[in-house]
Design a protein around this motif. Structure first.
Motif, PDB file in Angstrom:
ATOM      1  N   THR A 588      28.778  13.003  76.890  1.00 58.46           N
ATOM      2  CA  THR A 588      29.058  14.390  77.420  1.00 58.46           C
ATOM      3  C   THR A 588      29.121  13.842  79.095  1.00 58.46           C
ATOM      4  N   ASN A 589      30.006  14.650  79.691  1.00 53.86           N
ATOM      5  CA  ASN A 589      29.993  14.471  81.072  1.00 53.86           C
ATOM      6  C   ASN A 589      28.636  15.049  81.927  1.00 53.86           C
ATOM      7  N   GLY A 590      28.241  15.890  81.224  1.00 54.19           N
ATOM      8  CA  GLY A 590      27.202  16.583  81.930  1.00 54.19           C
ATOM      9  C   GLY A 590      26.356  17.453  80.875  1.00 54.19           C
ATOM     10  N   LEU A 591      25.036  17.786  81.503  1.00 51.63           N
ATOM     11  CA  LEU A 591      24.272  18.828  80.419  1.00 51.63           C
ATOM     12  C   LEU A 591      24.256  20.080  80.966  1.00 51.63           C
ATOM     13  N   PRO A 592      24.265  21.239  80.527  1.00 54.05           N
ATOM     14  CA  PRO A 592      24.084  22.406  80.922  1.00 54.05           C
ATOM     15  C   PRO A 592      22.616  22.723  81.396  1.00 54.05           C
ATOM     16  N   LYS A 593      22.913  23.098  82.676  1.00 56.72           N
ATOM     17  CA  LYS A 593      21.353  23.313  83.435  1.00 56.72           C
ATOM     18  C   LYS A 593      21.148  24.533  84.196  1.00 56.72           C
ATOM     19  N   THR A 594      19.936  25.247  84.215  1.00 54.22           N
ATOM     20  CA  THR A 594      19.787  26.039  85.067  1.00 54.22           C
ATOM     21  C   THR A 594      19.782  25.727  86.358  1.00 54.22           C
ATOM     22  N   ARG A 595      19.806  26.634  87.335  1.00 54.93           N
ATOM     23  CA  ARG A 595      19.784  26.240  88.979  1.00 54.93           C
ATOM     24  C   ARG A 595      18.452  25.399  89.442  1.00 54.93           C
ATOM     25  N   SER A 596      17.344  25.512  88.460  1.00 52.00           N
ATOM     26  CA  SER A 596      16.339  24.812  88.879  1.00 52.00           C
ATOM     27  C   SER A 596      16.071  23.508  88.282  1.00 52.00           C
ATOM     28  N   GLY A 597      17.331  23.112  87.562  1.00 51.68           N
ATOM     29  CA  GLY A 597      17.576  21.843  86.944  1.00 51.68           C
ATOM     30  C   GLY A 597      17.038  21.695  85.558  1.00 51.68           C
ATOM     31  N   LEU A 604      22.430  24.087  73.604  1.00 48.63           N
ATOM     32  CA  LEU A 604      22.845  22.849  72.968  1.00 48.63           C
ATOM     33  C   LEU A 604      22.312  23.159  71.407  1.00 48.63           C
ATOM     34  N   ARG A 605      21.370  23.697  71.014  1.00 45.48           N
ATOM     35  CA  ARG A 605      21.005  23.899  69.785  1.00 45.48           C
ATOM     36  C   ARG A 605      21.935  24.769  68.977  1.00 45.48           C
ATOM     37  N   LYS A 606      22.721  25.749  69.647  1.00 45.90           N
ATOM     38  CA  LYS A 606      23.699  26.555  69.077  1.00 45.90           C
ATOM     39  C   LYS A 606      24.801  25.742  68.989  1.00 45.90           C
ATOM     40  N   THR A 612      28.638  28.931  67.789  1.00 47.81           N
ATOM     41  CA  THR A 612      28.861  29.348  69.402  1.00 47.81           C
ATOM     42  C   THR A 612      29.261  30.744  69.669  1.00 47.81           C
ATOM     43  N   SER A 613      29.085  31.614  68.612  1.00 48.47           N
ATOM     44  CA  SER A 613      29.651  33.080  68.615  1.00 48.47           C
ATOM     45  C   SER A 613      28.541  33.783  69.935  1.00 48.47           C
ATOM     46  N   ASN A 614      27.572  33.539  70.058  1.00 49.83           N
ATOM     47  CA  ASN A 614      26.823  34.153  71.213  1.00 49.83           C
ATOM     48  C   ASN A 614      25.800  33.303  72.258  1.00 49.83           C
ATOM     49  N   LEU A 615      26.543  32.776  73.009  1.00 47.79           N
ATOM     50  CA  LEU A 615      25.721  31.685  73.755  1.00 47.79           C
ATOM     51  C   LEU A 615      24.929  32.445  75.040  1.00 47.79           C
ATOM     52  N   GLY A 616      25.194  34.067  75.025  1.00 43.84           N
ATOM     53  CA  GLY A 616      24.393  34.242  76.168  1.00 43.84           C
ATOM     54  C   GLY A 616      25.267  34.102  77.491  1.00 43.84           C
ATOM     55  N   ASP A 617      24.798  34.578  78.672  1.00 39.33           N
ATOM     56  CA  ASP A 617      25.395  34.721  79.712  1.00 39.33           C
ATOM     57  C   ASP A 617      25.398  33.269  80.383  1.00 39.33           C
ATOM     58  N   THR A 618      26.332  32.411  80.566  1.00 34.42           N
ATOM     59  CA  THR A 618      26.298  30.899  80.856  1.00 34.42           C
ATOM     60  C   THR A 618      26.839  30.969  82.431  1.00 34.42           C
ATOM     61  N   SER A 619      27.204  32.205  82.715  1.00 36.42           N
ATOM     62  CA  SER A 619      27.806  32.077  84.285  1.00 36.42           C
ATOM     63  C   SER A 619      26.738  31.801  85.261  1.00 36.42           C
ATOM     64  N   THR A 620      25.554  32.009  84.908  1.00 37.05           N
ATOM     65  CA  THR A 620      24.341  31.680  85.963  1.00 37.05           C
ATOM     66  C   THR A 620      23.871  30.322  85.991  1.00 37.05           C
ATOM     67  N   LEU A 621      24.267  29.328  85.086  1.00 44.15           N
ATOM     68  CA  LEU A 621      24.145  27.942  84.900  1.00 44.15           C
ATOM     69  C   LEU A 621      24.669  27.183  86.347  1.00 44.15           C
ATOM     70  N   PRO A 624      28.307  25.667  84.595  1.00 47.82           N
ATOM     71  CA  PRO A 624      28.888  26.626  83.446  1.00 47.82           C
ATOM     72  C   PRO A 624      30.120  25.911  82.954  1.00 47.82           C
ATOM     73  N   GLU A 625      30.831  25.234  83.369  1.00 45.86           N
ATOM     74  CA  GLU A 625      32.173  24.664  82.843  1.00 45.86           C
ATOM     75  C   GLU A 625      31.874  23.509  81.735  1.00 45.86           C
ATOM     76  N   VAL A 626      30.569  22.823  82.017  1.00 47.11           N
ATOM     77  CA  VAL A 626      30.255  21.676  80.968  1.00 47.11           C
ATOM     78  C   VAL A 626      30.134  22.276  79.522  1.00 47.11           C
ATOM     79  N   VAL A 627      29.781  23.604  79.531  1.00 47.85           N
ATOM     80  CA  VAL A 627      29.439  24.152  77.876  1.00 47.85           C
ATOM     81  C   VAL A 627      30.709  24.096  77.323  1.00 47.85           C
ATOM     82  N   GLU A 628      31.897  24.485  77.994  1.00 47.10           N
ATOM     83  CA  GLU A 628      33.024  24.499  77.141  1.00 47.10           C
ATOM     84  C   GLU A 628      33.603  23.164  76.628  1.00 47.10           C
ATOM     85  N   GLU A 629      33.335  22.243  77.779  1.00 42.11           N
ATOM     86  CA  GLU A 629      33.708  20.930  77.330  1.00 42.11           C
ATOM     87  C   GLU A 629      32.927  20.203  76.200  1.00 42.11           C
ATOM     88  N   ILE A 630      31.549  20.599  76.197  1.00 40.40           N
ATOM     89  CA  ILE A 630      30.823  20.033  74.950  1.00 40.40           C
ATOM     90  C   ILE A 630      31.313  20.725  73.797  1.00 40.40           C
TER      91      ILE A 630
END
Length: 635
Positions: A588-597, A604-606, A612-621, A624-630
């Motif tokens: 992957t080009n990156g891993l989804p992270k919270t703002r605290s890293g 990733l488990r889902k 991938t139907s319900n990944l929750g709110d990824t906008s706070t990551l 967030p763009e890395v999730v679509e790529e993965i």
């Protein structure tokens, strides 16, 4: 007379109520009536989970091997204690009677003493599933040495970490081991490990595969010549009930494995009592647990629990698929096995082979089937029940841990009505609680929460070797005055428990607890890897398999990806062992992270589970763009 053998459901409830109302009186009665003590205890129990500190049968004196061997000699001297079934069926089974076991343990104990091992010294055992493994464990206990068995599938790095952590003075190993059609160079692995272990003074080597090995002068000794010269009697070291018996390492969710410390008296009482009841063992039964003694299941339910009851326990060196997938059933037929205890992984692997091989064998001797290591899925449960038990042998789906020492939640065969995927009810004396995240107990039925235990049982681990603070932080800090198991569970409408899996970063693969942190640390050692995250995903046979998300450094960008995958798995094999290899590796080009890293493993488990139907709110990551790529590149 204490209820040492529970025979029906009503009796289970009576005994359970008594064990919870008056735990001290209950366990005192069991201990007094069924074991040999050199001196009685001054106090049955003192405990404080806030420290944490637990002591059972304080001040009592005993030796566990007298209870497992010596006291049976008069009435069961010629009974088979250990029935060894080798890797290659052509080699033929070996019957070791209680009398022969006594002599072998005494001789081995005398060899240990002659090499300078005494009470309290740690001995690391890295042996295949051959009789010397059980004998060496008992020989250590005979003289009060603390055994630390390391599963002989672990790498040299994993082995050296464990040797150094417990400061072992001696290592017991063999020239090699058989595994199906393969041989494994155990001595070579030990030699490599010992380059990092300055504290080891001697290595005793069992001849198993007759291979050429390097023997370091002054350090390495062949075991057999020493046994030939050893005296055949060895008086047992009298131990305090709370003296250490063994250290057994379990994966942590953070790097270092945890050396769980078990002591003598309480562990003996609990493993013996659970064995008798969970398997409804009777005098003439031949009992078989397919586990390796390198795990707690082998300690409690191949060695100590069965032998304390004077049982015949089978030790199996091989694998379920060699020489073909009928091997288990061949052994069941040949020895008329009554109780068969194995892991869901093995059951799923055998179910995949269909039933033709089963139909060749007579499995009518089977009385009780057991499952251990992880929750058994419904499909495997039904296959096991229909094809192996022929719907007449109850399945005991046992839940417990290295830390608990013995079975905690289980049906009692012929008493507890079973229910697929449910471990059903707590064993005698066990007081479970489901907790919410705020730390409140969730009462009533049809609820789900984090599984805790409110009250100590005799075989609870007494600590983590050399790190009591970590013991407290890991098991006693999440919920006040409770032991936290690290597992989630639900309780159904009748109060049955179903274990829903780990709530931390430990993944159960083929019944082995694998911490993700040590695997990620190993992967990150690869020069082309910048970062990695490991999650579990459902697997038909293993239950869970490992999925690795790996971000490469610039150096790795143009590399052949298939080769990189092989190299990464090779690094894992070297650091931890082949059991921790990844089934899937996605770059992957990156891993989804919270703002605290913090890496969002939940997402990733889902993705790994194709949900991938319900990944929750990824906008706070943070990214967030890395999730679509993965998701787009998912394997």
């Amino acid at each position: 007379m204490s209820n040492y053998h529970i025979k029906h459901f009503e009796e289970y409830f009576q005994v359970y109520r008594k064990s919870v109302r008056d735990p001290e009186g209950f366990w005192e009665e069991i201990a007094e009536e069924h074991f040999l003590w050199r001196k009685k205890w001054d106090k049955v129990l003192s405990w404080d989970f806030s420290k944490p500190e637990v002591k059972w049968f304080e001040g009592a004196k005993l030796n566990i091997t007298e209870n497992c061997i010596d006291r049976h000699l008069r009435t069961r001297g010629d009974k088979t204690a250990i029935l060894f079934e080798p890797n290659d069926p052509k080699e033929g089974a070996q019957h070791i009677t209680y009398r022969q076991l006594h002599e072998r343990v005494c001789k081995f104990a005398n060899v240990l003493k002659e090499k300078g091992i005494g009470k309290g010294d740690r001995v690391c055992i890295y042996l295949p599933m051959i009789p010397e493994l059980a004998v060496s464990v008992l020989a250590c206990a005979r003289i009060g040495a603390v055994h630390s068995v390391v599963f002989a599938g672990f790498s040299s790095t994993a082995l050296s970490t464990r040797i150094n952590d417990c400061e072992a003075k001696m290592v017991l190993t063999s020239d090699g081991s058989y595994r199906g059609a393969k041989t494994i160079d155990l001595k070579g692995i030990v030699d490599e490990a010992l380059e990092e272990c300055p504290g080891v003074e001697s290595v005793l080597v069992v001849k198993r595969i007759n291979s050429e090995v390097n023997m370091k002068s002054g350090r390495d000794f062949w075991l057999q010549p020493l046994l030939d010269e050893a005296y055949k009697d060895c008086s047992p070291e009298i131990m305090d009930s709370e003296d250490p018996l063994f250290i057994l390492y379990t994966s942590g969710s953070t790097g270092m494995p945890k050396g769980m410390l078990h002591t003598t008296g309480g562990y003996m009482v609990y493993t013996a009592y659970t064995f008798k009841n969970v398997f409804q063992y009777k005098e003439e039964d031949i009992y078989w647990c397919t586990a390796d003694i390198g795990w707690i299941t082998g300690h409690s339910y191949i060695v100590y629990g069965p032998l304390a009851n004077g049982a015949t326990t089978v030790m199996f060196e091989g694998v379920p698929s060699y020489p073909d997938f009928g091997r288990f059933w061949d052994i069941v037929q040949k020895h008329k096995i009554k109780q068969f205890y194995t892991a869901p992984t093995a059951i799923r692997a055998l179910a995949k082979q269909g039933t033709e091989l089963i139909e060749k064998y007579d499995l009518s001797s089977l009385k009780v089937l057991g499952s251990v290591g992880e929750p058994i899925n419904e499909e495997a449960w039904h296959w096991y029940n229909d094809n192996i038990g022929k719907k007449k042998s109850p399945i005991v789906d046992t839940w417990w841990q290295t830390e608990t020492g013995g079975v905690m939640i289980t049906p009692i065969p012929f008493s507890t009505p079973t229910k697929p995927t449910y471990a059903t009810l707590p064993f005698i004396g066990i007081q479970p609680a489901l907790m919410d995240e705020a730390g409140n107990e969730i009462r009533g039925n049809q609820v789900e929460g984090r599984l805790c235990i409110k009250f100590p049982w005799p075989s609870i681990a007494r600590g983590i070797w050399g790190n009591q603070q970590r013991f407290k932080d890991t098991y006693f800090s999440a919920f006040e005055n409770m032991y936290f198991t690290g597992d989630g569970a639900l309780r159904d409408e009748v109060g049955y428990y179903r274990i829903t899996g780990r709530v931390d970063d430990v993944i159960i693969v083929s019944g082995h607890n694998l911490g993700t942190a040590p695997i990620e640390d190993a992967i990150n050692e690869h020069p082309a890897v910048a970062e990695s995250a490991i999650v579990g995903f459902p697997h038909d046979i293993k239950g869970n398999a490992l999925y690795g998300y790996v971000t490469l450094k610039d150096a790795g960008e143009g590399r052949d990806q298939d080769n990189l995958r092989k190299e990464i798995n090779q690094v894992i094999t070297e650091h931890i062992g082949p059991i921790a290899k990844l089934d899937k590796i996605q770059f992957t080009n990156g891993l989804p992270k919270t703002r605290s890293g913090k890496i969002m493993r939940r997402i990733l488990r889902k993705i790994a589970s194709k949900d991938t139907s319900n990944l929750g709110d990824t906008s706070t990551l943070l990214n967030p763009e890395v999730v679509e790529e993965i998701i787009k590149e998912a394997l």
